[in-house]
Design a protein around this motif. Structure first.
Motif, mmCIF file in Angstrom:
data_model
loop_
_atom_site.group_PDB
_atom_site.id
_atom_site.type_symbol
_atom_site.label_atom_id
_atom_site.label_comp_id
_atom_site.label_asym_id
_atom_site.label_seq_id
_atom_site.Cartn_x
_atom_site.Cartn_y
_atom_site.Cartn_z
ATOM 1 N N HIS A 108 41.758 23.999 42.926
ATOM 2 C CA HIS A 108 41.595 25.442 43.094
ATOM 3 C C HIS A 108 41.892 25.932 44.524
ATOM 4 N N HIS A 112 44.664 28.714 45.982
ATOM 5 C CA HIS A 112 44.413 29.853 46.880
ATOM 6 C C HIS A 112 45.399 29.835 48.057
ATOM 7 N N SER A 138 36.073 31.434 50.275
ATOM 8 C CA SER A 138 35.842 31.985 48.938
ATOM 9 C C SER A 138 34.347 32.016 48.669
ATOM 10 N N GLY A 139 34.000 32.223 47.401
ATOM 11 C CA GLY A 139 32.593 32.263 47.039
ATOM 12 C C GLY A 139 31.954 30.885 47.086
ATOM 13 N N GLY A 140 32.770 29.851 46.944
ATOM 14 C CA GLY A 140 32.237 28.498 46.897
ATOM 15 C C GLY A 140 32.630 27.625 48.071
ATOM 16 N N GLY A 165 31.692 33.605 51.410
ATOM 17 C CA GLY A 165 31.658 34.563 50.296
ATOM 18 C C GLY A 165 30.269 34.630 49.666
ATOM 19 N N ASP A 169 27.676 37.706 49.225
ATOM 20 C CA ASP A 169 27.002 38.003 47.953
ATOM 21 C C ASP A 169 25.483 38.069 48.132
ATOM 22 N N GLY A 181 29.433 40.700 46.323
ATOM 23 C CA GLY A 181 29.003 41.338 47.562
ATOM 24 C C GLY A 181 30.125 41.691 48.518
ATOM 25 N N GLY A 182 31.208 40.911 48.515
ATOM 26 C CA GLY A 182 32.291 41.150 49.476
ATOM 27 C C GLY A 182 32.806 42.576 49.435
ATOM 28 N N PRO A 183 33.337 43.014 48.289
ATOM 29 C CA PRO A 183 33.871 44.380 48.225
ATOM 30 C C PRO A 183 32.795 45.439 48.439
ATOM 31 N N GLY A 283 39.026 34.421 48.084
ATOM 32 C CA GLY A 283 38.527 35.771 47.809
ATOM 33 C C GLY A 283 38.187 36.588 49.041
ATOM 34 N N VAL A 284 37.581 35.948 50.050
ATOM 35 C CA VAL A 284 37.162 36.683 51.253
ATOM 36 C C VAL A 284 38.366 37.133 52.087
ATOM 37 N N ASN A 287 39.281 40.776 52.761
ATOM 38 C CA ASN A 287 38.536 41.619 53.705
ATOM 39 C C ASN A 287 39.443 42.251 54.770
ATOM 40 N N GLY A 306 41.875 37.036 45.216
ATOM 41 C CA GLY A 306 40.880 36.497 44.289
ATOM 42 C C GLY A 306 41.535 35.546 43.290
ATOM 43 N N ASP A 307 40.738 35.078 42.338
ATOM 44 C CA ASP A 307 41.249 34.089 41.385
ATOM 45 C C ASP A 307 42.293 34.689 40.441
HETATM 46 O O1 KG4 Z 1 38.221 33.073 45.568
HETATM 47 P P1 KG4 Z 1 37.232 33.874 44.801
HETATM 48 O O2 KG4 Z 1 37.718 35.018 43.967
HETATM 49 O O3 KG4 Z 1 36.390 32.938 43.877
HETATM 50 C C1 KG4 Z 1 36.001 31.655 44.299
HETATM 51 O O4 KG4 Z 1 36.831 30.726 44.257
HETATM 52 O O5 KG4 Z 1 34.828 31.576 44.774
HETATM 53 O O6 KG4 Z 1 36.190 34.414 45.884
HETATM 54 C C2 KG4 Z 1 35.105 35.218 45.513
HETATM 55 C C3 KG4 Z 1 34.340 35.604 46.769
HETATM 56 C C4 KG4 Z 1 33.040 36.324 46.480
HETATM 57 O O7 KG4 Z 1 31.993 35.720 47.213
HETATM 58 C C5 KG4 Z 1 33.312 37.744 46.954
HETATM 59 O O8 KG4 Z 1 32.150 38.403 47.420
HETATM 60 C C6 KG4 Z 1 34.300 37.509 48.067
HETATM 61 O O9 KG4 Z 1 35.131 36.493 47.579
HETATM 62 N N1 KG4 Z 1 35.094 38.715 48.385
HETATM 63 C C7 KG4 Z 1 35.085 39.328 49.589
HETATM 64 C C8 KG4 Z 1 35.920 40.467 49.469
HETATM 65 N N2 KG4 Z 1 36.424 40.488 48.193
HETATM 66 C C9 KG4 Z 1 35.919 39.402 47.551
HETATM 67 N N3 KG4 Z 1 34.429 39.038 50.726
HETATM 68 C C10 KG4 Z 1 34.590 39.867 51.773
HETATM 69 N N4 KG4 Z 1 35.342 40.987 51.734
HETATM 70 C C11 KG4 Z 1 36.035 41.315 50.617
HETATM 71 N N5 KG4 Z 1 36.787 42.429 50.596
#
Ligand code: KG4
Ligand code: ZN
Length: 342
Positions: A108, A112, A138-140, A165, A169, A181-183, A283-284, A287, A306-307
């Motif tokens: 994964h 990315h 990312s979130g993880g 991430g 959240d 939480g990011g967006p 995902g982050v 930002n 994002g994914d």
């Molecule tokens: O890559 P992703 O879609 O899924 C994973 O592989 O985890 O990342 C999701 C993470 C979440 O924690 C979300 O809050 C964060 O990405 N995220 C952001 C933004 N958009 C999504 N964090 C900061 N700013 C953003 N604009």
């Protein structure tokens, strides 16, 4: 064809030559999990099961393709939620056998990273990008990868506890802002003062990260601000915060998180002086404050941060180019926690 189901997005995409997106279908479960404040793994898996075949059919029809046009199937097999990974891989394995296509298993985080190559113009622009440092957020995961060439990854920095991430959240939850939480933090921060509250940077060795202390610092500062003891339940704090305080906390937290990421990537550039470029992924990387803070770095198109399935197909293209062999569709396994170095 790239298929992605590692967390809470069911996604499939058709990509030509690793860069040209012919279709990109993403069904997000965000609305379902917004009210719970996070993903429930079993619910995510059940939703993937319902969505996966319609998503794949739509990816084919949007691209005006039939199975005859598909050269290979790529699927995320690691890391991620066990049940979610199972739905994607079992579907991909079945389709590979049924349509007699080579099957590729993609990590994964690699996907990315390869989201950065998605468009013929980007592919050309990135042709002499190596060696590079990739900040995968990312979130993880929160990692700095040293990439000397395609498909070669060395983890040179990683988080000791929470991913960045995940921190967005969790802080959003404290502030009463919706998941993810990011967006929602980025949106609230627009009306906030980033210098209103000060949170210390964690003291972590080398290029490693720590984000659990930042989350606690936000919680403690917010408790102090509204005059409640540290034993006060964090989920009730939002009832006491004014709208302006929420925006100020969001802006101050976001600034601190971005500063920490920039500090480490700059340390990384000093340490790896041969690195020609910095690439941000995950995902982050959507930002905008981070994008503004790293004007010379490469970022994926915001909608591909994002994914999605397109990044899986792009990563697969470069696996094929590097001579990586397809996997056996009858025995492909999933690895919920495996590192990108394996
Ligand atoms: O890559 P992703 O879609 O899924 C994973 O592989 O985890 O990342 C999701 C993470 C979440 O924690 C979300 O809050 C964060 O990405 N995220 C952001 C933004 N958009 C999504 N964090 C900061 N700013 C953003 N604009
Ligand atoms: Zn992801």
């Amino acid at each position: 064809m790239g298929i992605e189901t590692s967390c809470d997005e069911t996604a499939a995409s058709i990509v030509e030559d690793g860069a040209k997106i012919l279709s990109n279908v993403v069904i997000s479960q965000i609305d379902i999990f917004a009210e719970y404040g996070g993903v429930i793994p079993e619910v995510a898996a059940r939703n993937h099961l319902e969505a996966i075949l319609p998503v794949i059919d739509k990816a084919l029809s949007d691209a005006k393709c039939s199975w005859d046009d598909i050269d290979a199937i790529a699927v995320t097999h690691a890391p991620g939620l066990l049940g979610s990974l199972l739905i994607g891989t079992l579907t991909a394995r079945t389709l590979a056998v049924l349509h007699n296509k080579p099957l590729y298993a993609v990590h994964h985080l690699k996907s990315h990273v390869y989201a950065n190559w998605l468009s013929p113009e980007r592919q050309t622009k990135l042709s002499s990008i190596f060696p590079l440092l990739a900040l995968v957020i990312s979130g993880g995961h929160t990692q700095i990868l040293y990439m000397p060439a395609h498909n070669q990854f060395e983890i040179v920095g990683t988080t000791r506890d929470d991913a960045v991430g995940e921190c967005f959240d969790k802080v959003a939850k404290i502030l009463g802002l919706p998941y993810p939480g990011g967006p929602s933090i980025a949106k609230a921060a627009k009306d906030g003062d980033p210098s209103k509250y000060h949170f210390p940077h964690p003291k972590v060795d080398g290029l490693n990260f720590s984000f659990s202390g930042l989350k606690t610092a936000v919680l403690r500062t917010a408790q102090k601000e509204v005059g409640v003891p540290i034993s006060y339940p964090s989920h009730k704090l939002k009832e006491l915060l004014s709208k302006q305080q929420v925006c100020d906390f969001a802006a101050s937290f976001q600034k601190t998180a971005v500063d920490i990421l920039c500090e480490k990537i700059n340390m990384g550039l000093e340490k790896f002086s041969d690195a020609r470029s910095v690439l941000v992924a995950g995902g982050v990387s959507a930002n905008q404050v981070l994008r503004d803070a790293l004007p010379d770095a490469y970022f994926p198109a915001t909608e591909l941060s994002g994914d999605n399935g397109a990044m899986v197909a792009a990563a697969c293209y470069y696996e094929i180019q590097s001579g990586i062999k397809p996997v056996d569709p009858y025995s492909l396994n999933i690895y919920p926690r495996i590192s990108i170095e394996n």
